[in-house]
Design a protein around this motif. Structure first.
Motif, short mmCIF file in Angstrom:
data_model
loop_
_atom_site.label_atom_id
_atom_site.label_comp_id
_atom_site.label_asym_id
_atom_site.label_seq_id
_atom_site.Cartn_x
_atom_site.Cartn_y
_atom_site.Cartn_z
N ARG A 349 0.83 -1.21 0.00
CA ARG A 349 0.00 0.00 0.00
C ARG A 349 0.86 1.25 0.00
O ARG A 349 2.04 1.22 0.33
N ARG A 350 0.21 2.37 -0.31
CA ARG A 350 0.89 3.67 -0.33
C ARG A 350 0.37 4.56 0.79
O ARG A 350 -0.80 4.49 1.16
N ASN A 351 1.26 5.39 1.29
CA ASN A 351 0.86 6.43 2.24
C ASN A 351 -0.01 7.43 1.48
O ASN A 351 0.45 8.04 0.51
N PRO A 352 -1.27 7.61 1.89
CA PRO A 352 -2.15 8.51 1.12
C PRO A 352 -1.70 9.97 1.15
O PRO A 352 -2.11 10.75 0.29
N VAL A 353 -0.84 10.32 2.10
CA VAL A 353 -0.37 11.71 2.20
C VAL A 353 0.80 11.96 1.26
O VAL A 353 0.81 12.92 0.49
N THR A 354 1.82 11.07 1.29
CA THR A 354 3.03 11.28 0.48
C THR A 354 2.95 10.57 -0.87
O THR A 354 3.77 10.85 -1.74
N ARG A 355 2.01 9.62 -1.01
CA ARG A 355 1.87 8.79 -2.21
C ARG A 355 3.05 7.85 -2.42
O ARG A 355 3.22 7.29 -3.49
N ARG A 356 3.88 7.68 -1.40
CA ARG A 356 4.99 6.72 -1.47
C ARG A 356 4.56 5.44 -0.75
O ARG A 356 3.71 5.45 0.13
N LYS A 357 5.19 4.32 -1.14
CA LYS A 357 4.88 3.04 -0.51
C LYS A 357 5.24 3.08 0.98
O LYS A 357 6.26 3.67 1.37
N TRP A 358 4.40 2.45 1.80
CA TRP A 358 4.70 2.35 3.22
C TRP A 358 6.00 1.56 3.40
O TRP A 358 6.29 0.62 2.66
N ARG A 359 6.77 1.95 4.40
CA ARG A 359 8.04 1.30 4.69
C ARG A 359 8.01 0.76 6.11
O ARG A 359 7.19 1.15 6.94
N SER A 360 8.93 -0.14 6.40
CA SER A 360 9.08 -0.66 7.76
C SER A 360 10.55 -0.61 8.15
O SER A 360 11.44 -0.47 7.30
N VAL A 361 10.80 -0.72 9.44
CA VAL A 361 12.15 -0.65 9.99
C VAL A 361 12.35 -1.81 10.94
O VAL A 361 11.47 -2.11 11.77
N TYR A 362 13.48 -2.48 10.83
CA TYR A 362 13.86 -3.50 11.80
C TYR A 362 15.01 -2.97 12.64
O TYR A 362 16.04 -2.54 12.10
N THR A 363 14.84 -2.97 13.94
CA THR A 363 15.92 -2.59 14.83
C THR A 363 16.41 -3.83 15.57
O THR A 363 15.60 -4.59 16.12
N PRO A 364 17.73 -4.10 15.58
CA PRO A 364 18.24 -5.26 16.31
C PRO A 364 18.28 -5.04 17.82
O PRO A 364 18.66 -5.96 18.56
N ASP A 365 17.93 -3.84 18.29
CA ASP A 365 17.90 -3.56 19.72
C ASP A 365 16.95 -4.53 20.42
O ASP A 365 15.79 -4.66 20.04
N VAL A 366 17.44 -5.22 21.44
CA VAL A 366 16.61 -6.16 22.20
C VAL A 366 15.83 -5.35 23.23
O VAL A 366 16.37 -4.97 24.27
N LEU A 367 14.58 -5.08 22.95
CA LEU A 367 13.76 -4.20 23.78
C LEU A 367 12.68 -4.95 24.55
O LEU A 367 11.92 -4.32 25.30
N ALA A 368 12.61 -6.25 24.38
CA ALA A 368 11.69 -7.08 25.15
C ALA A 368 12.27 -8.49 25.19
O ALA A 368 12.87 -8.95 24.22
N VAL A 369 12.11 -9.14 26.33
CA VAL A 369 12.65 -10.48 26.51
C VAL A 369 11.48 -11.43 26.75
O VAL A 369 10.68 -11.23 27.66
N GLY A 370 11.38 -12.44 25.90
CA GLY A 370 10.22 -13.33 25.93
C GLY A 370 10.53 -14.68 26.51
O GLY A 370 11.57 -14.91 27.13
N GLU A 371 9.60 -15.58 26.30
CA GLU A 371 9.75 -16.95 26.76
C GLU A 371 9.56 -17.89 25.59
O GLU A 371 8.55 -17.81 24.88
N GLY A 372 10.53 -18.74 25.37
CA GLY A 372 10.48 -19.67 24.26
C GLY A 372 9.97 -21.03 24.67
O GLY A 372 9.75 -21.31 25.85
N PRO A 373 9.77 -21.91 23.71
CA PRO A 373 9.32 -23.27 24.01
C PRO A 373 10.36 -24.00 24.86
O PRO A 373 11.55 -23.97 24.55
N SER A 374 9.91 -24.66 25.90
CA SER A 374 10.84 -25.37 26.79
C SER A 374 10.72 -26.88 26.67
O SER A 374 11.45 -27.61 27.34
N SER A 375 9.81 -27.35 25.84
CA SER A 375 9.66 -28.80 25.60
C SER A 375 9.62 -29.04 24.10
O SER A 375 9.33 -28.14 23.31
N TRP A 376 9.91 -30.27 23.71
CA TRP A 376 9.86 -30.62 22.30
C TRP A 376 8.43 -30.47 21.77
O TRP A 376 8.22 -30.05 20.63
#
Length: 600
Positions: A349-376
């Motif tokens: 999609r495009r930003n209706p204001v600028t008419r440019r495609k929406w963009r995204s940003v990935y930051t490698p900063d670890v800003l939340a710590v979660g819980e992963g699977p602990s069993s198979w």
């Protein structure tokens, strides 16, 4: 406000069953503070009136031995391409000039096709790694605009998220810093009285769509009993009161600088969302450690390469979203993996204001710590859900909207979404080729084992070398510096039977029923049935290998392939049984010690 260097970290001395979010991990064991600032210090925005665009630093520019890295990026795909080209040479195809059995000649062609497809997929994987190494870049953080209104949201599913887990996440969220309005919300699927009381105690807003007919539909944006339906219900009811939506999964504890490090990128008017990496704070079991390491390439390389095209993948575990952009696309998309499908909608999609495609940003900063699977059981369930969601997106959604992506974004997305299909198809074709040769004698190519193994090993070593070079950009605060990531690579290999089975189910359009991954002490226990898919593939590869002694088809390379596949199919079961035996011995030893103390 609580400083990020102390609050989000695990509690000291936590014992199993104590209700602590992160068990067995001593306080200050990991440098979360430093890893929350991997992109560097926050910079000041340009002067008023000056247009702002997100700026980036290339990871390749940080390499001290850049020539070695460049050589690996070039040689790894070239050697694999040479192997593929060598196999494609007509003089290497199996020849049976006096073979009267037409069916065997046809099986020869099938085996040749499987070999070509498998090696082509391996070439694509190496190209993907080289592409990520070349284009990976980090955004330069900028100070967030003051005065904006932010809703910080997490969800709750009855019986899946323990009360103490929700408390810890919400408590940390109330301490997030922002020079503006921040309201913390809990989206409670069950309208649980305990959750309501907790929200009242912490001063957190509570929302539930339970009993609201228009927010509980059979399908669509308000689909009942789905994460996207829960979010979309809140968005419709309360979204207009905020500028940005920040989200974490219930098991993710946010750092106090979560918004400070994410919201600044929204000064760029075309940024629709910002995402961060996923790390597991319950770093106390073999499964959890290997599961986090398995994600290394995606979070450390692939997502960073997405910054080159302004299209990192939307990941639901922790992110921030521009609400006007989210409402423009109709909210989160109705899919098993709603985050991937929603990100794809943004990038088309495009930003209706600028008419440019929406963009995204990935930051490698670890800003939340979660819980992963602990069993198979929980790990396989997670991988089954992720892979099936990717297949559903490819079959039902990607082909309809992919043409609206720019060429660069399309190429980047194809590299990202191809992982599960390539792994699953390679597993299926590997089993097929093993059976066809070792049982029926069908042979696609006729080359010396020594030549094939030499080229194959050279390509594999170069691929591992490129992988090792990228390890220095690891975003996990848990893995020791200089670790090889072997556990993650092995975990990926052990998950391929899941991807293959999931692919077959998606192709046959079998119904997919998934549960939220249990968290905390409610993790699912492992049983023999946990490994049923692996046992099925072990029968395929092991049966073909055993049959070769009876049929006499003993080509060494094919036997090696079957044995390796058999080992990785059985390895999770073997590891589980070893862990169970060790646990029993420890319990017996503890019981004997307790008995001796009682007698004394």
């Amino acid at each position: 406000m609580t400083d990020v260097s102390t609050e989000p970290r695990p509690q000291a001395g936590a014992e199993p069953g104590s209700g602590s979010r992160f068990r067995h991990i001593p306080a200050l064991a990991y440098d979360y503070d430093r890893f929350s600032r991997l992109t560097g210090p926050i910079t000041e925005p340009p002067p008023d009136g000056t247009p702002y665009r997100v700026r980036y630093r290339k990871l390749l520019g940080k390499e001290t031995r850049r020539l070695r890295v460049v050589l690996l990026m070039v040689l790894a795909p070239l050697v694999e391409a040479a192997l593929l080209g060598w196999l494609l040479m007509p003089e290497h195809w199996s020849q049976r000039p006096f073979e009267p059995r037409e069916w065997l000649l046809r099986l020869d062609k099938v085996v040749l096709g499987t070999i070509i497809v498998i090696e082509f997929f391996r070439l694509l994987q190496i190209v993907s790694n080289a592409h990520g190494t070349l284009f990976a870049r980090d955004p330069i953080p900028v100070r967030a605009e003051s005065g904006t209104r932010v809703a910080f949201i997490t969800t709750c599913v009855p019986g899946k998220e323990p009360l103490d887990m929700v408390r810890r996440t919400l408590t940390a969220a109330t301490r997030i810093r922002h020079r503006g309005t921040v309201h913390v919300w809990l989206l409670d699927e069950g309208d649980d009285p305990e959750m309501r009381a907790l929200c009242a105690e912490l001063g957190v807003h509570h929302f539930s769509r339970k009993g609201v007919g228009k927010y509980n539909m059979r399908k669509g944006p308000y689909r009942a009993r789905t994460k996207h339906g829960n979010y979309n219900g809140w968005l419709d009811a309360h979204g207009d009161g905020y500028d940005f939506l920040a989200c974490v999964d219930t098991d993710h504890v946010p750092h106090a600088n979560f918004l400070e490090r994410m919201l600044g990128y929204f000064r760029d008017p075309d940024v629709a969302f910002v995402v961060g990496p996923q790390v597991y704070g319950n770093y106390d079991s073999l499964v959890t450690k290997a599961a986090e390491s398995q994600q290394f390439l995606f979070h450390a390389v692939v997502q960073r390469a997405g910054n080159r095209y302004g299209s990192p993948m939307f990941v639901g575990t922790n992110n921030a979203v521009r609400i006007s952009a989210l409402k423009q696309i109709g909210g989160l998309y109705d899919s098993i993996t709603e985050d991937m499908a929603t990100g794809l909608e943004f990038h088309c999609r495009r930003n209706p204001v600028t008419r440019r495609k929406w963009r995204s940003v990935y930051t490698p900063d670890v800003l939340a710590v979660g819980e992963g699977p602990s069993s198979w059981t929980d790990f396989f369930g997670q991988q089954l859900r992720w892979s099936r969601g990717t297949y559903e997106t490819l079959f039902k959604h990607f082909w309809r909207v992919g043409w609206r992506l720019s060429p660069g974004r399309l190429f980047n997305y194809l590299l990202m979404v191809a992982f599960y299909p390539m792994s699953g198809i390679s597993c299926i074709l590997g089993g097929l080729s093993s059976v066809l040769y070792l049982v029926f004698g069908a042979s696609g190519v006729s080359v010396s084992t020594a030549s094939w193994m030499m080229l194959y090993c050279d390509a594999a070593l170069l691929q591992i070398g490129l992988y090792s070079v990228n390890r220095r950009h690891n975003v996990s605060p848990h893995e020791p510096e200089g670790s090889t990531g072997v556990g993650g690579m092995a975990m990926g290999a052990m998950a391929t039977p899941i991807y293959a089975t999931s692919l077959v189910a998606a192709f046959l359009r079998l119904p997919a029923t998934f549960k939220v991954t249990p968290k905390g002490d409610s993790s699912s226990p492992d049983r023999i049935l946990t490994f049923r898919m692996h046992l099925l593939w072990a029968v395929v590869f092991g049966g073909a290998f055993v049959a070769s002694f009876w049929t006499g088809y003993t080509y060494l390379a094919m036997r090696i392939w079957a044995v390796l596949a058999l080992v990785f199919s059985l390895m999770p079961l073997i590891i589980w049984r070893v862990q169970v035996s060790r646990s029993r011995r420890k319990r017996r030893a503890a019981a004997r010690e307790a008995a001796r103390e009682a007698i004394a």
